[in-house]
Design a protein around this motif. Structure first.
Motif, PDB file in Angstrom:
ATOM      1  N   SER A 161       0.842  -1.191   0.000  1.00  0.00           N
ATOM      2  CA  SER A 161       0.000   0.000   0.000  1.00  0.00           C
ATOM      3  C   SER A 161       0.884   1.250   0.000  1.00  0.00           C
ATOM      4  O   SER A 161       1.998   1.212   0.541  1.00  0.00           O
ATOM      5  CB  SER A 161      -0.895  -0.022   1.244  1.00  0.00           C
ATOM      6  N   PRO A 162       0.366   2.352  -0.590  1.00  0.00           N
ATOM      7  CA  PRO A 162      -0.868   2.470  -1.377  1.00  0.00           C
ATOM      8  C   PRO A 162      -0.659   1.954  -2.797  1.00  0.00           C
ATOM      9  O   PRO A 162       0.456   1.979  -3.309  1.00  0.00           O
ATOM     10  CB  PRO A 162      -1.123   3.982  -1.372  1.00  0.00           C
ATOM     11  N   VAL A 163      -1.718   1.487  -3.408  1.00  0.00           N
ATOM     12  CA  VAL A 163      -1.635   0.991  -4.775  1.00  0.00           C
ATOM     13  C   VAL A 163      -3.029   0.987  -5.386  1.00  0.00           C
ATOM     14  O   VAL A 163      -4.035   0.790  -4.685  1.00  0.00           O
ATOM     15  CB  VAL A 163      -1.021  -0.431  -4.820  1.00  0.00           C
ATOM     16  N   ARG A 164      -3.088   1.247  -6.696  1.00  0.00           N
ATOM     17  CA  ARG A 164      -4.338   1.087  -7.445  1.00  0.00           C
ATOM     18  C   ARG A 164      -3.991   0.641  -8.857  1.00  0.00           C
ATOM     19  O   ARG A 164      -3.332   1.359  -9.609  1.00  0.00           O
ATOM     20  CB  ARG A 164      -5.132   2.396  -7.513  1.00  0.00           C
ATOM     21  N   ILE A 165      -4.412  -0.564  -9.184  1.00  0.00           N
ATOM     22  CA  ILE A 165      -4.220  -1.073 -10.535  1.00  0.00           C
ATOM     23  C   ILE A 165      -5.585  -1.087 -11.218  1.00  0.00           C
ATOM     24  O   ILE A 165      -6.514  -1.756 -10.756  1.00  0.00           O
ATOM     25  CB  ILE A 165      -3.573  -2.470 -10.510  1.00  0.00           C
ATOM     26  N   TRP A 166      -5.680  -0.347 -12.297  1.00  0.00           N
ATOM     27  CA  TRP A 166      -6.967  -0.172 -12.955  1.00  0.00           C
ATOM     28  C   TRP A 166      -6.859  -0.352 -14.470  1.00  0.00           C
ATOM     29  O   TRP A 166      -7.628  -1.086 -15.077  1.00  0.00           O
ATOM     30  CB  TRP A 166      -7.511   1.220 -12.630  1.00  0.00           C
ATOM     31  N   GLN A 167      -5.870   0.324 -15.085  1.00  0.00           N
ATOM     32  CA  GLN A 167      -5.794   0.333 -16.545  1.00  0.00           C
ATOM     33  C   GLN A 167      -5.294  -0.977 -17.128  1.00  0.00           C
ATOM     34  O   GLN A 167      -4.380  -1.591 -16.598  1.00  0.00           O
ATOM     35  CB  GLN A 167      -4.802   1.389 -17.016  1.00  0.00           C
ATOM     36  N   PHE A 200     -15.295   1.229 -10.617  1.00  0.00           N
ATOM     37  CA  PHE A 200     -14.658   2.333 -11.333  1.00  0.00           C
ATOM     38  C   PHE A 200     -13.902   3.181 -10.311  1.00  0.00           C
ATOM     39  O   PHE A 200     -14.428   3.514  -9.256  1.00  0.00           O
ATOM     40  CB  PHE A 200     -15.693   3.184 -12.062  1.00  0.00           C
ATOM     41  N   PRO A 201     -12.655   3.559 -10.608  1.00  0.00           N
ATOM     42  CA  PRO A 201     -11.837   4.245  -9.591  1.00  0.00           C
ATOM     43  C   PRO A 201     -12.249   5.691  -9.359  1.00  0.00           C
ATOM     44  O   PRO A 201     -12.803   6.355 -10.254  1.00  0.00           O
ATOM     45  CB  PRO A 201     -10.430   4.185 -10.194  1.00  0.00           C
ATOM     46  N   LEU A 204      -7.648  10.363  -8.257  1.00  0.00           N
ATOM     47  CA  LEU A 204      -6.618  10.614  -7.253  1.00  0.00           C
ATOM     48  C   LEU A 204      -6.491  12.112  -7.008  1.00  0.00           C
ATOM     49  O   LEU A 204      -6.531  12.915  -7.945  1.00  0.00           O
ATOM     50  CB  LEU A 204      -5.265  10.061  -7.721  1.00  0.00           C
ATOM     51  N   GLU A 205      -6.310  12.462  -5.739  1.00  0.00           N
ATOM     52  CA  GLU A 205      -6.117  13.859  -5.376  1.00  0.00           C
ATOM     53  C   GLU A 205      -4.805  13.986  -4.609  1.00  0.00           C
ATOM     54  O   GLU A 205      -4.786  14.090  -3.389  1.00  0.00           O
ATOM     55  CB  GLU A 205      -7.292  14.371  -4.547  1.00  0.00           C
ATOM     56  N   ILE A 206      -3.701  13.926  -5.343  1.00  0.00           N
ATOM     57  CA  ILE A 206      -2.379  14.049  -4.745  1.00  0.00           C
ATOM     58  C   ILE A 206      -1.537  14.999  -5.599  1.00  0.00           C
ATOM     59  O   ILE A 206      -1.971  15.457  -6.654  1.00  0.00           O
ATOM     60  CB  ILE A 206      -1.673  12.679  -4.604  1.00  0.00           C
ATOM     61  N   ASN A 207      -0.323  15.276  -5.119  1.00  0.00           N
ATOM     62  CA  ASN A 207       0.546  16.232  -5.803  1.00  0.00           C
ATOM     63  C   ASN A 207       0.975  15.717  -7.175  1.00  0.00           C
ATOM     64  O   ASN A 207       1.141  14.517  -7.369  1.00  0.00           O
ATOM     65  CB  ASN A 207       1.791  16.517  -4.964  1.00  0.00           C
ATOM     66  N   HIS A 208       1.185  16.627  -8.106  1.00  0.00           N
ATOM     67  CA  HIS A 208       1.710  16.336  -9.447  1.00  0.00           C
ATOM     68  C   HIS A 208       0.800  15.394 -10.237  1.00  0.00           C
ATOM     69  O   HIS A 208       1.277  14.689 -11.127  1.00  0.00           O
ATOM     70  CB  HIS A 208       3.125  15.743  -9.370  1.00  0.00           C
ATOM     71  N   ILE A 209      -0.489  15.393  -9.914  1.00  0.00           N
ATOM     72  CA  ILE A 209      -1.401  14.506 -10.640  1.00  0.00           C
ATOM     73  C   ILE A 209      -1.711  15.067 -12.030  1.00  0.00           C
ATOM     74  O   ILE A 209      -2.093  14.331 -12.940  1.00  0.00           O
ATOM     75  CB  ILE A 209      -2.699  14.267  -9.830  1.00  0.00           C
ATOM     76  N   LEU A 230      -6.953   9.309 -13.112  1.00  0.00           N
ATOM     77  CA  LEU A 230      -7.640   8.021 -13.269  1.00  0.00           C
ATOM     78  C   LEU A 230      -6.698   6.935 -13.794  1.00  0.00           C
ATOM     79  O   LEU A 230      -7.141   5.875 -14.227  1.00  0.00           O
ATOM     80  CB  LEU A 230      -8.849   8.167 -14.197  1.00  0.00           C
ATOM     81  N   LYS A 231      -5.392   7.194 -13.730  1.00  0.00           N
ATOM     82  CA  LYS A 231      -4.405   6.216 -14.172  1.00  0.00           C
ATOM     83  C   LYS A 231      -4.020   5.294 -13.021  1.00  0.00           C
ATOM     84  O   LYS A 231      -4.451   5.458 -11.883  1.00  0.00           O
ATOM     85  CB  LYS A 231      -3.155   6.932 -14.706  1.00  0.00           C
TER      86      LYS A 231
END
Length: 380
Positions: A161-167, A200-201, A204-209, A230-231
């Motif tokens: 963590s953290p991680v999100r695999i979507w694409q 559906f994700p 993301l609300e983080i820096n350099h998005i 959304l990546k």
């Protein structure tokens, strides 16, 4: 009185000068290397804001049967986004192996194809292709097998963590529904593994998005930052955490390990290390350093047999990332590096104008070589 004071002062000086000294804290070797005069290092370090560098170097110390990690970080921050590209194929492959281990009817050699796809393959072939040449289609077939929700929940449960695999990678598909798999029970009999509907994700609300000043979409230039919200999301901390669990599973509690058989673990380690020429690919197009950026990414020379690099790279949208365990079997050297660097000087994405070969890969290769040289001389 003066003589008495002088005697006491002299005694204290002698006492402290003769007492055992505390061992001085060793300086940060990663920072020493990043501050070196190497042109390949300096080209990036002199423009840090532009290149969004993040690095974790892990020393591996052994005392008897015990293994200890010592991490040295540079700008590592999961709140600062970078595009992970094909590095996400590593956790997908690991989760696929664990899932196979829990299904009596499937194994590495099971033949299958995705509904609507003309290519038949096996899980062994797909995972081998992921590590040898970072094959996108092989990765996407595993996503159809697993589903994104399953991948993410298993990783979270293991402490990755953290991680999100979507694409899915390379084909632009962003469907919540996976496609059914057609599995061969034997040469003449098939059955279907059903599709799944995934979540559906959230953005993301983080820096350099949002990055750069523009991007191409359908051959048209959009003059606005490129939105990565959304990546896929797979920061340095998570990448390093997974690598440690695979290379040294005994260091982790049972619930944090992946449930792989000895055969599966051996296969995975072999696949991670194998260079393309040993997997049947043309060595001219797919040289040893093609998917091994550290130490050998900027050369087309073969990697010596005693240098073993277990890794997964990613490169897309001007971002280069590598996560590797490097081992020298002759000189008893071993260490880990996970690093990312952005090389997109014009600030435009999807124009295929990135400084991979000119700046990014030489930086990662030299970083790997200098850390290896440091490890050769490091005393444990």
């Amino acid at each position: 009185m003066y003589n008495k004071f002088a005697f006491i002062t002299l005694s204290l000086v002698l006492l402290f000068s003769c007492a055992p000294k505390k061992e001085e804290k060793v300086g940060d070797p990663l920072m020493a290397i990043l501050n070196s005069d190497s042109p390949k290092i300096r080209r990036v370090m002199d423009h840090l804001n532009e290149h969004e560098v993040q690095i974790r170097y892990t020393q591996i110390n052994r005392k008897g049967d015990q293994i200890y990690f010592d991490d040295f970080d540079f700008q590592v921050d999961s709140n600062n986004y970078f595009y992970p590209a094909s590095t996400v194929k590593f956790p997908t492959a690991v989760v696929a192996l664990e899932q196979l281990n829990q299904m009596d009817s499937l194994d590495l050699d099971t033949r299958f194809y995705v509904e609507g796809d003309s290519v038949e393959t096996t899980f062994l072939e797909a995972i081998s292709q992921i590590f040898a040449v970072s094959d996108n289609d092989a990765n996407n077939r595993l996503i159809e097998f697993l589903g994104q929700d399953s991948i993410n929940s298993i990783l979270k449960r293991k402490g990755i963590s953290p991680v999100r695999i979507w694409q899915r990678l390379g084909n632009g598909e962003e469907n919540t529904a996976t496609k059914p798999l057609i599995v061969y029970e034997n040469d003449s009999t098939t059955y279907m593994l059903p599709s799944s509907i995934n979540t559906f994700p959230k953005a993301l609300e983080i820096n350099h998005i949002k990055k750069g000043t523009g991007f191409y979409e359908d051959d048209s230039l959009m003059v606005e930052p490129f939105d990565f919200s959304l990546k896929n999301y797979y920061p340095i901390e998570a990448q390093s955490s997974l690598l440690k669990r695979i290379i040294f599973p005994e260091k982790f509690d049972k619930n944090e390990r992946f449930n792989l058989s000895d055969k599966q673990h051996h296969f995975l380690m072999t696949a991670m290390r194998t260079v393309p020429r040993n997997a049947g690919y043309n060595a001219t197009d797919f040289y040893d350093g093609y998917c091994k950026f550290f130490m050998y990414g900027d050369t087309k020379e073969n990697i010596p047999d005693h240098i073993e690099i277990y890794n997964k790279v990613g490169f897309a949208y001007g971002t280069l990332t590598d996560c590797a365990y490097i081992k020298d079997t002759i000189n008893n050297v071993e260490f880990m590096i996970t690093a990312t660097v952005l090389v997109n000087s014009n600030g435009v994405f999807n124009d295929n104008t990135y400084e991979y070969d000119a700046i990014g890969i030489p930086f990662l290769a030299e970083l790997g070589r200098q850390l290896y040289s440091f490890e050769l001389n490091r005393k444990q």
